[in-house]
Design a protein around this motif. Sequence first.
Motif, PDB file in Angstrom:
ATOM      1  N   SER A  76      46.398 -30.409 -33.624  1.00 45.62           N
ATOM      2  CA  SER A  76      47.584 -29.595 -33.430  1.00 45.62           C
ATOM      3  C   SER A  76      47.234 -28.107 -33.525  1.00 45.62           C
ATOM      4  N   GLY A  77      47.769 -27.308 -32.611  1.00 50.36           N
ATOM      5  CA  GLY A  77      47.553 -25.866 -32.646  1.00 50.36           C
ATOM      6  C   GLY A  77      46.301 -25.409 -31.924  1.00 50.36           C
ATOM      7  N   CYS A  78      45.582 -26.320 -31.261  1.00 51.73           N
ATOM      8  CA  CYS A  78      44.323 -25.918 -30.634  1.00 51.73           C
ATOM      9  C   CYS A  78      44.549 -25.354 -29.230  1.00 51.73           C
ATOM     10  N   GLY A  79      45.778 -25.354 -28.733  1.00 52.67           N
ATOM     11  CA  GLY A  79      46.052 -24.725 -27.447  1.00 52.67           C
ATOM     12  C   GLY A  79      46.299 -25.684 -26.296  1.00 52.67           C
ATOM     13  N   LYS A  80      46.490 -26.971 -26.599  1.00 54.38           N
ATOM     14  CA  LYS A  80      46.674 -27.967 -25.538  1.00 54.38           C
ATOM     15  C   LYS A  80      47.929 -27.694 -24.723  1.00 54.38           C
ATOM     16  N   THR A  81      49.046 -27.504 -25.433  1.00 54.67           N
ATOM     17  CA  THR A  81      50.312 -27.292 -24.726  1.00 54.67           C
ATOM     18  C   THR A  81      50.241 -26.036 -23.876  1.00 54.67           C
ATOM     19  N   THR A  82      49.671 -24.982 -24.431  1.00 55.67           N
ATOM     20  CA  THR A  82      49.562 -23.727 -23.689  1.00 55.67           C
ATOM     21  C   THR A  82      48.763 -23.932 -22.407  1.00 55.67           C
ATOM     22  N   ALA A 135      45.019 -18.038 -27.604  1.00 54.09           N
ATOM     23  CA  ALA A 135      45.553 -19.407 -27.651  1.00 54.09           C
ATOM     24  C   ALA A 135      44.673 -20.329 -26.805  1.00 54.09           C
ATOM     25  N   HIS A 152      45.637 -12.849 -30.626  1.00 54.18           N
ATOM     26  CA  HIS A 152      45.366 -14.266 -30.819  1.00 54.18           C
ATOM     27  C   HIS A 152      45.013 -14.927 -29.489  1.00 54.18           C
ATOM     28  N   TYR A 179      47.885 -14.204 -26.929  1.00 53.80           N
ATOM     29  CA  TYR A 179      49.133 -13.651 -27.456  1.00 53.80           C
ATOM     30  C   TYR A 179      48.732 -12.521 -28.388  1.00 53.80           C
TER      31      TYR A 179
HETATM   32  N1  LIG Z   1      54.831 -18.001 -27.298  1.00 53.73           N
HETATM   33  C1  LIG Z   1      53.849 -17.878 -28.205  1.00 53.73           C
HETATM   34  N2  LIG Z   1      53.676 -16.725 -28.873  1.00 53.73           N
HETATM   35  C2  LIG Z   1      52.682 -16.585 -29.777  1.00 53.73           C
HETATM   36  N3  LIG Z   1      51.811 -17.544 -30.093  1.00 53.73           N
HETATM   37  C3  LIG Z   1      51.921 -18.719 -29.445  1.00 53.73           C
HETATM   38  C4  LIG Z   1      52.936 -18.948 -28.484  1.00 53.73           C
HETATM   39  N4  LIG Z   1      52.803 -20.225 -28.020  1.00 53.73           N
HETATM   40  C5  LIG Z   1      51.745 -20.748 -28.675  1.00 53.73           C
HETATM   41  N5  LIG Z   1      51.216 -19.846 -29.531  1.00 53.73           N
HETATM   42  C6  LIG Z   1      50.051 -20.075 -30.404  1.00 53.73           C
HETATM   43  O1  LIG Z   1      49.003 -20.575 -29.608  1.00 53.73           O
HETATM   44  C7  LIG Z   1      48.295 -21.589 -30.302  1.00 53.73           C
HETATM   45  C8  LIG Z   1      48.231 -22.849 -29.477  1.00 53.73           C
HETATM   46  O2  LIG Z   1      49.498 -23.423 -29.404  1.00 53.73           O
HETATM   47  P1  LIG Z   1      49.787 -24.765 -28.599  1.00 53.73           P
HETATM   48  O3  LIG Z   1      49.259 -24.622 -27.226  1.00 53.73           O
HETATM   49  O4  LIG Z   1      51.223 -25.084 -28.733  1.00 53.73           O
HETATM   50  O5  LIG Z   1      48.917 -25.814 -29.407  1.00 53.73           O
HETATM   51  P2  LIG Z   1      48.932 -27.417 -29.353  1.00 53.73           P
HETATM   52  O6  LIG Z   1      49.773 -27.862 -28.221  1.00 53.73           O
HETATM   53  O7  LIG Z   1      47.501 -27.799 -29.201  1.00 53.73           O
HETATM   54  O8  LIG Z   1      49.456 -27.876 -30.672  1.00 53.73           O
HETATM   55  C9  LIG Z   1      48.977 -21.780 -31.641  1.00 53.73           C
HETATM   56  O9  LIG Z   1      48.248 -21.071 -32.619  1.00 53.73           O
HETATM   57  C10 LIG Z   1      50.329 -21.161 -31.425  1.00 53.73           C
HETATM   58  O10 LIG Z   1      50.810 -20.617 -32.625  1.00 53.73           O
END
Ligand SMILES: Nc1ncnc2c1ncn2[C@@H]1O[C@H](COP(=O)(O)OP(=O)(O)O)[C@@H](O)[C@H]1O
Lengths: 286, 351
Positions: free
Chosen positions: B42-48, B22, B20, B17
């Motif tokens: 949390s925030g390590c990129g799992k969901t992404t 992700a 950044h 992003y």
């Molecule tokens: N749509 C987006 N735009 C900008 N940054 C994003 C977006 N989605 C996620 N991020 C960033 O990517 C990183 C990983 O997010 P995420 O995959 O949700 O982490 P997790 O699921 O491990 O908590 C975070 O730092 C988040 O802020």
Amino acid sequence: MTARKIGSSQIVTALMLLPAAAIFLGLFVGSLAFFFVQSFWKASTFKVTPDFRPGNYLDVVTNYGEVLLYTLGVGVLVASLTTTLAFFFAYAVRFALGRLGDLMLAIALTTLFGGYLVKIYAWRTILGSDGIINSALINLGLIDRPLSFLLFNLGAVVVTLTHYLLPLAILPLYGALRDVDETELAAARDMGASRSRVMLDIVLPQVRPALMASFSVCFLLAAGDYVTPAMVGSPGNAMFGNFIQSQFGLRMNTPSGAAMSFTLIGTSLVLLTLIGAGLRKGLQPR
Amino acid sequence: MPAEVPLLKLDGLTKRYGDHVAVAPTSLSIQPRDFFAILGPSGCGKTTLLRMIGGFVQPSGGTVQIGGADVTRLGPERRPTGMVFQNYGLFQHMTVRQNIAYGLKLRREPKARMDAAVDEMMALVHLDHLAERAAPELSGGQRQRVALARALILKPKVLLLDEPLAALDLKLRKTMHRELRALHQAIGGTFILVSHDQSEVMTLANRVAVMEHGAVVQEGSPRDIYMRPANVFVSGFIGEANTLRGSRRDGRIELAGGASLAHAGRDGAVSVVLRPEQLELEPIEPARVSLEAEVTDLIFLGPFTHLHCTLANGDALLVHVESRHVAAAHRPGARIRLGWKADDQLVLDAS
Ligand SMILES: Nc1ncnc2c1ncn2[C@@H]1O[C@H](COP(=O)(O)OP(=O)(O)O)[C@@H](O)[C@H]1O
Ligand SMILES: [Mg+2]
């Protein structure tokens, strides 16, 4: 349970409701009731006599039936057009535009500040024979005489009313769309729904009350309007409101004007109820 | 026998992003019937990462292959994946039955077949008695089950679960762990679970990828990862671990906390990682490494007792011992000797 003592907080609540109740009952219900009673009275040569006869209503149907249908049709046309445009605008602001969307919403709502008459005159200026469109086309050499079909017809009425009503229709729709959970849209896509199916199966059913609210507001304001048709419409195609206005004004026939008003209110309510039921049925999960 | 073709293959999958990162370039292979967990804070990129697999996030680079076919450019509606979202995303204007049937309706399944499939699925997740309940009237655990059923009824090749149990209370979570395990075995599917809860991952998964700052830092079975963590981050994240700092010179490690042990390797700073249960009281065998510590607290938990200790240099040390080995002398303030088998310790060179 024994009878409860009326607490002081209840008295305070009652006192706070009093002004609103007085305004509602006195100004709204009262005047409506008065005109409803009058609509059965008899008017002859500038004299009104109390009576009870349905004749006024029969006259409305025979003399103004066609105008009524035309007016309801214009109302449905304007309301459908406005609600559709408002929905797509609100949808884009909610789901697609991000920051830019907030700005567009703010601009759209700012146009609410511009008065109603200002908008009508604006469209006269835009569509008129020495208006912006005609001057531009003449200057470009595309035409040598002003186009006369732009103004003073149904098209100009629809455009003007749509412009005036659009922000009013956007508000409830944007509010409802903000409550739609994006995860549900993603889930539907995941299960195989195309974008248009998601719209039809998930988004529209969830914002149905707001669709109906926007449609109703637009319909009632459009069908009840008499200024726009008089200013930008064709003289031959006056709307129902213009005739009501002349009954109350020029002809001083209040009973007939009242009967016409209640006919318009009644048919409008029936029509909106039918459209509401149709929408509910059409958007039911199957 | 030819090597099994991976069901899901990620190759250099990346998401940025702006500046950044992700998800850093990630390559993983997931076999049919795996219960694969992606674990990280949390925030390590799992969901992404999971959303890129499901088709909800367009990757900045790399590919996703399912069953040998490249699906990188396909939307979620055209991938053989099913997703259970963290906040469920049940259709609020539908009943339980309508939610579960929705995907089959889109496929224009004949009504009789559809009803039978929905009934069967509702029985599988114990929702039969709630068929006509509206979605907003369900409890958290019930919503979870609807979300699962709704995804599973379409028989996805890969089921993606994004922290599916995070919103539930502990007791319900434990029940759902058992149900998820049973479900996975019953349908013989392939599940990918995202979680920040290491105990959940240990309970459910047969393979784990640990993520830190958008990158997979270790992948293996839960046992591998627990016993052989690749670095201090992993050892601290999976289970409890004591990390003792020290330095190595000429094949000997001197621990700052006051022990010395033979260990070959290059000179420099090292960490020695010990699980609390690998430490024992009053080691008698001379083969063990040992050091002195002071007991600061003692927590009796039935079969086990947790001893909190400090070393000579002030570092804290946690020890889990069977309660029957704890004597009256092991009370706060007491000086004790702790030891461990050299085989158990894990020595990590500082990078
Ligand atoms: N749509 C987006 N735009 C900008 N940054 C994003 C977006 N989605 C996620 N991020 C960033 O990517 C990183 C990983 O997010 P995420 O995959 O949700 O982490 P997790 O699921 O491990 O908590 C975070 O730092 C988040 O802020
Ligand atoms: Mg997440």
